[in-house]
Design an enzyme around this catalytic site. Sequence first.
Site: not given
Ligand code: ACO
Length: 333
Positions: A112, A254, A284
């Site tokens: 990214c 990004h 993304n």
């Molecule tokens: N739908 C419903 N529930 C979901 C989904 C989904 N698609 N995905 C995960 N969950 C659930 C999880 O299982 C978890 O359930 P639990 O509490 O029962 O265990 C709950 O939702 C919370 O999951 P988290 O992973 O803690 O959710 P979070 O709020 O952190 O959001 C996300 C996840 C969107 C991926 C976030 O962490 C994020 O944006 N991370 C950074 C991504 C990023 O910066 N990428 C840039 C670099 S990527 C690259 O270089 C290619």
Amino acid sequence: MTRAAVIAGVGGHVPARVVTNDELAQRLDTSDAWIRSRTGIAQRHVVEPGVTTSDLAAEAGRRALKNAGHDTADLVIVATTSPDRPCPATAPTVAAKLGLGEVPAYDIAAVCSGFLYALQAGAAAVLAGHAERVLVIGAEAFSTLLSPTDRTTAVIFGDGAGALLLRAGTADEPGAVHHVHLASDGTMADLITVRGGGAEERSSGLPVREEDRYFRMEGKSVFFAAVRRMAQSSLTALSRTGWDTAQVDRLVGHQANTRILHAVAEQLGLPAERAVINIDQVGNTSAASIPLALAHGMATGELRTDDRVLLTAFGGGATWGAATVTWPDLPPS
Ligand code: ACO
């Protein structure tokens, strides 16, 4: 007058097929409400079978050249995580599709952050006198890397491409690229990865595991590292440019997650409204994310001539960086 690489054209392109959150919720255990509230994404664009990263990159490059009023470039750099093939690089194919002849062309792999890495390389080539006009492209058919059954990645990523044409100019011109700060930490390689398909897997002598063919991300760890590193890198780029944070007119980060973009703005003390956001429409798009957001900001009028613009990204590697540019005076793309 200080020499600088100057943005001479901007182009963005997304494939026509739109996949809404509701469509994903029909086959995965997720919902429109979860995706919108946790990421800010409403839809993403996805390639049709047979369409590849070089197709998207070539179209974005064509649009950037047209926007600049040119039909040639003498160097092509493509940042991508989803090359057409592991070998050869995608950039020569893009140069051929654009009919640019035997120009040098190479890929950059920084996930990214790839576009910022490519921007620094392109600007350096202009400053060194190695190229007059450089096409710097970020392009992804990222959907081809995703496991169809992994809801944690399938809802986040989308396909697309964006391009800038750089030319030689001076630092006081609209469009000047002032500073690009880059960094990496390879001890974080496992946080964002496609484990299979490379030398590590092939030299292991073990059979290919199905899950290793696909992209995986430790979302939570990435979230916190992304906010911290983008804010730090932004401050470094600003101080090396001689700009105060308050002078930044637009933050083009990004498009990883709306919450990440707002957190970075907050850490920098910038109002959330200064962030250009198009993740709701495209998801993304990894290396394509920043140039697509620039094309979006130009189309909506959020980016105006002479605006001081701060770019920043965090991605696999881990890699991160930030850049300062003043916005050019260009016709609508
Ligand atoms: N739908 C419903 N529930 C979901 C989904 C989904 N698609 N995905 C995960 N969950 C659930 C999880 O299982 C978890 O359930 P639990 O509490 O029962 O265990 C709950 O939702 C919370 O999951 P988290 O992973 O803690 O959710 P979070 O709020 O952190 O959001 C996300 C996840 C969107 C991926 C976030 O962490 C994020 O944006 N991370 C950074 C991504 C990023 O910066 N990428 C840039 C670099 S990527 C690259 O270089 C290619």
